[in-house]
Design a protein around this motif. Structure first.
Motif, short mmCIF file in Angstrom:
data_model
loop_
_atom_site.label_atom_id
_atom_site.label_comp_id
_atom_site.label_asym_id
_atom_site.label_seq_id
_atom_site.Cartn_x
_atom_site.Cartn_y
_atom_site.Cartn_z
N ASN A 139 26.60 46.33 1.34
CA ASN A 139 25.39 46.47 2.15
C ASN A 139 25.07 47.91 2.55
N GLU A 140 25.32 48.83 1.63
CA GLU A 140 24.98 50.23 1.89
C GLU A 140 24.16 50.80 0.74
N ARG A 151 22.24 54.91 4.13
CA ARG A 151 21.97 54.01 5.25
C ARG A 151 22.53 52.62 4.95
N LYS A 152 22.58 51.80 5.98
CA LYS A 152 22.98 50.41 5.84
C LYS A 152 21.77 49.58 5.39
#
Length: 154
Positions: A139-140, A151-152
């Motif tokens: 999830n990055e 960012r995430k």
């Protein structure tokens, strides 16, 4: 339909899931495993020790070398480059190739390079043209050369 292979493809494996489409000018070696509902675009080469999950898209100009696993729902953009030997030499082969894992739902942008032995986490996104030199968490978003955290993904 069981699966569809273009007449101009050289597909040696029989381990192909239903509803998968393999386009022209692909070469897929006999021990490769390809899941269901995949789209393998033209000019793709897939070696023997390769596992491709379900619902995977591989765009044109990609070579998937021994030691690479693509889990379910992975997107591989055009001309993505995988490596499998950290110290390549002509006619000198390692006893074992490095393992590279692209986890479920990950997307890799066009012309990115994935250095052997790394894992791209679930649902991660690699920006076009990036060079991945280490593991990318789930999830990055990572981009650049070398690829770095941006960012995430929420």
């Amino acid at each position: 339909m069981k699966y569809k292979i273009h007449t101009l493809a050289d597909v040696q494996t029989e381990n192909i899931g239903e509803d998968t489409v393999i386009w022209q000018f692909c070469i897929i070696l006999k021990e490769a495993a390809i899941g269901k509902n995949c789209n393998i675009n033209c000019h793709v080469f897939i070696e023997n020790d390769v596992i491709i999950g379900d619902n995977v898209t591989i765009k044109p100009g990609v070579q998937v070398w021994d030691g690479v696993t693509l889990e379910d729902n992975v997107f591989i953009g055009p001309n993505v480059t995988f490596t499998n030997d950290l110290f390549p030499r002509s006619k000198q082969y390692p006893s074992e190739f490095s393992r590279t894992l692209i986890r479920q739902g990950a997307s890799i942008g066009a012309n990115a390079t994935i250095i052997a032995g790394n894992t791209i986490g679930e649902n991660a996104l690699i920006g076009a043209g990036s060079v991945v030199t280490k593991d990318v968490p789930a999830n990055e978003v990572w981009a650049g050369n070398p690829a770095k955290f941006l960012r995430k993904i929420i």
